[in-house]
Design an enzyme around this catalytic site. Structure first.
Site, PDB file in Angstrom:
ATOM      1  N   HIS A  93     -22.360  15.713 -12.655  1.00 27.39           N
ATOM      2  CA  HIS A  93     -22.084  17.115 -13.007  1.00 27.39           C
ATOM      3  C   HIS A  93     -20.692  17.227 -13.612  1.00 27.39           C
ATOM      4  O   HIS A  93     -19.753  16.561 -13.166  1.00 27.39           O
ATOM      5  CB  HIS A  93     -22.241  18.037 -11.797  1.00 27.39           C
ATOM      6  CG  HIS A  93     -21.222  17.854 -10.711  1.00 27.39           C
ATOM      7  ND1 HIS A  93     -20.031  18.542 -10.675  1.00 27.39           N
ATOM      8  CD2 HIS A  93     -21.220  17.059  -9.610  1.00 27.39           C
ATOM      9  CE1 HIS A  93     -19.346  18.199  -9.606  1.00 27.39           C
ATOM     10  NE2 HIS A  93     -20.031  17.295  -8.938  1.00 27.39           N
ATOM     11  N   GLU A 103     -23.259  22.089 -10.399  1.00 27.83           N
ATOM     12  CA  GLU A 103     -23.456  21.459  -9.088  1.00 27.83           C
ATOM     13  C   GLU A 103     -22.583  22.112  -8.034  1.00 27.83           C
ATOM     14  O   GLU A 103     -22.999  22.306  -6.885  1.00 27.83           O
ATOM     15  CB  GLU A 103     -23.153  19.967  -9.166  1.00 27.83           C
ATOM     16  CG  GLU A 103     -23.542  19.172  -7.906  1.00 27.83           C
ATOM     17  CD  GLU A 103     -22.449  19.128  -6.842  1.00 27.83           C
ATOM     18  OE1 GLU A 103     -22.748  18.704  -5.709  1.00 27.83           O
ATOM     19  OE2 GLU A 103     -21.298  19.522  -7.127  1.00 27.83           O
ATOM     20  N   GLU A 107     -21.776  10.981  -7.256  1.00 27.43           N
ATOM     21  CA  GLU A 107     -20.992  12.059  -6.644  1.00 27.43           C
ATOM     22  C   GLU A 107     -19.626  11.553  -6.207  1.00 27.43           C
ATOM     23  O   GLU A 107     -19.256  10.419  -6.466  1.00 27.43           O
ATOM     24  CB  GLU A 107     -21.744  12.625  -5.424  1.00 27.43           C
ATOM     25  CG  GLU A 107     -22.405  13.970  -5.707  1.00 27.43           C
ATOM     26  CD  GLU A 107     -21.427  15.063  -6.067  1.00 27.43           C
ATOM     27  OE1 GLU A 107     -20.203  14.882  -5.878  1.00 27.43           O
ATOM     28  OE2 GLU A 107     -21.864  16.114  -6.548  1.00 27.43           O
ATOM     29  N   HIS A 143     -11.136  18.073  -4.362  1.00 32.78           N
ATOM     30  CA  HIS A 143     -11.180  19.522  -4.591  1.00 32.78           C
ATOM     31  C   HIS A 143      -9.785  20.161  -4.528  1.00 32.78           C
ATOM     32  O   HIS A 143      -9.632  21.278  -4.023  1.00 32.78           O
ATOM     33  CB  HIS A 143     -12.114  20.207  -3.584  1.00 32.78           C
ATOM     34  CG  HIS A 143     -13.563  20.088  -3.955  1.00 32.78           C
ATOM     35  ND1 HIS A 143     -14.559  20.758  -3.280  1.00 32.78           N
ATOM     36  CD2 HIS A 143     -14.193  19.379  -4.921  1.00 32.78           C
ATOM     37  CE1 HIS A 143     -15.735  20.463  -3.818  1.00 32.78           C
ATOM     38  NE2 HIS A 143     -15.534  19.621  -4.821  1.00 32.78           N
TER      39      HIS A 143
END
Length: 832
Positions: free
Chosen positions: A133, A179, A206, A282
């Site tokens: 993604h 995603e 991922e 993140h």
């Protein structure tokens, strides 16, 4: 040395030149295959250069998509005549429900997928899917999650397309653009795209960290041939069925597109993720420069090998013929993977248990008095062992709870060794003390060698029981227990004579340690892998789970496992005094230092940051009554610290952020009346609300009741229309004696979140039409306060509405060891 100069034209007519040392003759073809992944870095840097790629933003929907299409077109021009490349831009709309985070429903409109199919010139009936993604969470560059995987896929597409060898099956490359919106784009592809029905297997790429090795942490369901394909094709294996069963247990609050392909596509696959350095996952620190070329190289080698293998395998076309049965798999120190069918593992486990029963049974089948005495001593030793474990468990958890209560949790987050010095030494000291006391007061006249053998047998018995129980539960992770029984038993049988001989202690110890070396080394390798995954997660696991208790329990479990076959040495040793003094001293000093606050949890070190995560939402809230009048309104900056410490470390830097502004729950409003982007309210019960000026976004929410229709069986159908920014959250709470019976979302059956409210996550790409939906409610009688409360929260993740001046000014005051992620939002509550 000899040198070879390679050059290759890449985009923007840049010449990339690399010079490398050759120590042996190598073939040009293999050299190219190994070398080419270096060029992934250019793709990676260009994708991340556009900035955060939030769904609905121009950066995600236009700039990144155009860049991908440009690179794919360049690859198509240079591809071999043996292949055909087809490209499709999909913009699906759909809805589904998922039991992730307690359960919620998702609705998406006009999101973006870039789909590429590489197939033989004559076409192919079956395909293997490779998924990445390109979108990212707000305010982060998303290099590892998941731009690097898309970069690797581009280069794999380039490599395969240039090969003169035709493929047997098609390879579909899905660059999915939603995603991070909880798996929306993969659902749109697998349920709606015309190529989806040809897919027989998939590989999902991922990240749960930044770089390092990519771990295979999910496979199947069933279809053991896929694991065999990984074993055969992966050059740098890193896989564990333990990680798979831990992840699928739900302990880790995360999910991937694997779930969508498995549950909605009924397709088997393999899930891989980078797990190293999850501290900056993140965050703004997830940048291309932190991903080593070695990580890209390793991932490229493995995924290219897998896709080539699957695209030329006869099993892919007949995958349903090989779908039955689970598989036990684990890598051995990253060198190779051992994999065998779970049913074979079950047989092996019971054989190992049977051999253990024979070993212990031989000691019971002695003359009556000796057998009774042995069983008595075995039972007492078993009881002492369980008691030592229980007392150690209580002691260590008391320490962890004490550390949490005094506000010193996470002291080990930036200094991992602190956790070992604090909880590891406490666990080891308590275990040794418990058995030393047993030796001194209960076994003071008992032969030491006899005691050593008894406690070895106890450990063997405990792990044999664990082996049987875990095998009965159907868990493939039972192989760890099997290893923990087989190796010690084999070692004991080999050194039995040395153990019985007097004066052979040194020889016995050396052979014993050598026999235990492999299982101990593997358990430590596995333990470190789990530590590497779990510790960073503690920095984003919410305010309700005490991380020190979790980590203490894990260290305690590791200590018990690693010490189980060395308890017998306590009874063979002359004295444990020095060991106990050393362990107690280390524990005491560490405890004092932790209590005094010497070890600060977070770090702003540019080379190795470990930031504290904070969400800030400048929100304006409006609460309307049954007749549509405004009952009350307010505005403020809603603050959520994502770890157990809350904002206690931030208060000294920003004094107005303190416990006097703790939020109060609006009891009559769904999810306490706050604009949750996801239903994680049960993980973040402690939050703060700083009064602030009212905000007026340029693209406000419009919420309309279009129709109210009386249905059969005393039901009322309400139809709504909503328009607003790309991300919105809908919360529904039926009033007392009312029930939500059906709606136009998901499969039509409403799915409640934890707490009983209904949560709908909405997102759209560019040029989406207004969102229309209906709900149907049943009520036993009319209510003066209405049937249902609906609230809509709008989240402005990009553009001119994203940050207000007051929000920006507050974020600027946060210390540099934090990662504050902020955005503007609105919250409107209606009663019908």
């Amino acid at each position: 040395g000899w040198g070879i100069l390679w050059s290759r034209r890449v985009s923007e007519n840049v010449q990339i030149v690399a010079k490398f040392h050759i120590e042996c003759i190598c073939y040009k073809r293999s050299a190219l295959l190994i070398f080419q992944f270096i060029f992934c870095r250019e793709y990676l840097e260009n994708i991340t250069a556009v900035g955060p790629r939030t769904v609905g933003s121009p950066e995600n929907e236009i700039l990144t998509v155009n860049y991908l299409l440009k690179q794919i077109k360049a690859i198509e021009i240079e591809s071999s005549d043996a292949h055909k490349i087809s490209v499709d831009i999909q913009r699906p709309t759909g809805s589904f429900s998922i039991d992730f985070l307690g359960g919620f429903t998702s609705y998406y409109a006009n999101i973006t997928n870039v789909v590429v199919k590489l197939e033989p010139r004559s076409g192919a009936k079956h395909a293997v899917l490779s998924n990445c993604h390109f979108d990212s969470v707000p305010n982060t560059p998303g290099a590892s999650d998941d731009a690097v995987s898309c970069s690797v896929m581009l280069e794999i597409l380039n490599t395969l397309s240039k090969s003169s060898d035709p493929l047997q099956h098609a390879v579909i490359f899905l660059f999915n653009g939603a995603e991070e919106n909880i798996l929306q784009a993969s659902h749109g592809f697998i349920t709606q795209h015309r190529w989806a029905k040809s897919i027989r297997a998939f590989i999902n790429l991922e990240a749960a960290g930044v770089g390092g090795k990519e771990l295979v942490f999910q496979t199947g369901p069933e279809n053991p041939w896929l694991v065999q394909a990984y074993v055969f094709a992966a050059k740098h294996p890193f896989a564990s069925v333990v990680a798979q069963e831990v992840f699928q247990s739900g302990i880790i609050p995360a999910d991937t597109d694997f779930r969508i392909y498995r549950d909605f596509g009924n397709i088997p696959g393999i899930d891989l993720a980078f797990i190293e350095n999850g501290y900056i996952y993140h965050t703004k620190y997830d940048t291309p420069d932190r991903i080593l070329t070695d990580s890209i190289q390793r991932a490229g080698d493995n995924i290219l090998g897998m896709l080539k293998y699957l695209a030329t395998s006869d099993k892919l076309a007949k995958s349903f013929d090989y779908r039955h049965g689970n598989v036990v798999f684990f890598d051995v120190f990253g060198l190779f993977v051992l994999a065998y069918p779970a049913r074979v593992g079950t047989i092996m486990n019971y054989i190992i248990t049977a051999v253990t029963v024979l070993y212990l049974g031989k000691k019971i089948l002695q003359p009556r008095n000796r057998a009774i005495n042995y069983m008595k001593e075995l039972s007492v030793a078993f009881g002492f062992t369980l008691l030592s474990w229980f007392s150690t468990f209580v002691t260590v958890l008391i320490v962890a709870v004490f550390i949490s209560l005094i506000g010193r949790s996470l002291s080990w987050y930036n200094h991992f060794y602190v956790s070992i010095f604090l909880y590891g030494t406490a666990a080891a000291a308590k275990l040794i003390l418990a058995h030393t006391l047993a030796k001194k007061f209960y076994y003071k006249n008992t032969n030491e060698q006899y005691l050593g053998e008894i406690f070895f047998d106890v450990s063997l018995l405990v792990w044999s029981i664990a082996l049987v129980l875990i095998t009965q539960l159907g868990l493939c992770s039972a192989f760890v227990c099997a290893m923990w029984v087989a190796f010690p038993l084999l070692t004991k049988l080999l050194i039995y004579r040395e153990f019985k001989q007097k004066g052979a202690t040194i020889r016995f110890v050396m052979i014993y340690m050598l026999g235990m070396f492999i299982p101990y080394l593997y358990i430590m390798y596995l333990t470190w892998t789990i530590f590497e995954m779990f510790i960073p997660i503690m920095g984003r696991s919410g305010t309700e789970i005490p991380p020190d208790v979790v980590l203490a329990a894990f260290i305690l479990s590791s200590t018990v496992i690693l010490s189980s076959y060395f308890l017998n040495f306590i009874y063979l040793a002359k004295s444990t005094k020095k060991t106990l003094i050393t362990l107690t001293t280390v524990f005491g000093v560490t405890l004092i230092l932790v209590c005094s606050g010497v070890f600060f949890p977070y770090s702003s070190d540019s080379a190795n940051p470990k930031p504290k995560r904070v969400f800030l939402q400048h929100v304006s809230r409006r609460f309307y009554g049954l007749n549509g009048n405004l009952v009350k309104s307010d505005s403020g900056i809603w603050i959520n610290g994502l770890d157990y410490a809350g904002i206690s470390h931030i208060t000294p830097h920003i004094p107005e952020l303190n416990d006097t502004i703790r939020t109060n729950c609006e009891d009559k409003a769904p999810l306490c009346g706050f604009p949750w982007i996801l239903p994680v309210h049960f993980l973040l019960r402690k939050n703060w609300y700083l009064p602030a000026a009212e905000i007026s976004p340029t693209n406000p929410v419009h919420f309309k009741l279009l129709a109210k229709e009386q249905m059969p069986w005393d039901s009322m159908k309400l139809t709504f229309e909503v328009s607003g920014p790309s991300h919105m959250s809908l919360y529904i709470r039926p009033h007392e004696r009312s029930t939500l019976s059906s709606w136009s979302l998901g499969d039509g059956t409403p799915v409640a979140s934890i707490g009983g409210d209904y949560f709908v996550f909405y997102a759209h790409g560019l040029q989406a039409v207004a969102w229309r939906f209906w709900i149907e409610l049943k009520a036993a009688e009319k209510h003066s306060d209405g049937m249902v409360s609906l609230a809509i929260a709008a989240h402005y993740f990009f553009g001119e509405d994203q940050k207000s001046p007051q929000l920006y000014a507050l974020m600027e005051r946060f210390p540099n060891w934090t990662f504050p992620s902020g955005w503007v939002c609105t919250y409107d509550l209606f009663v019908f």
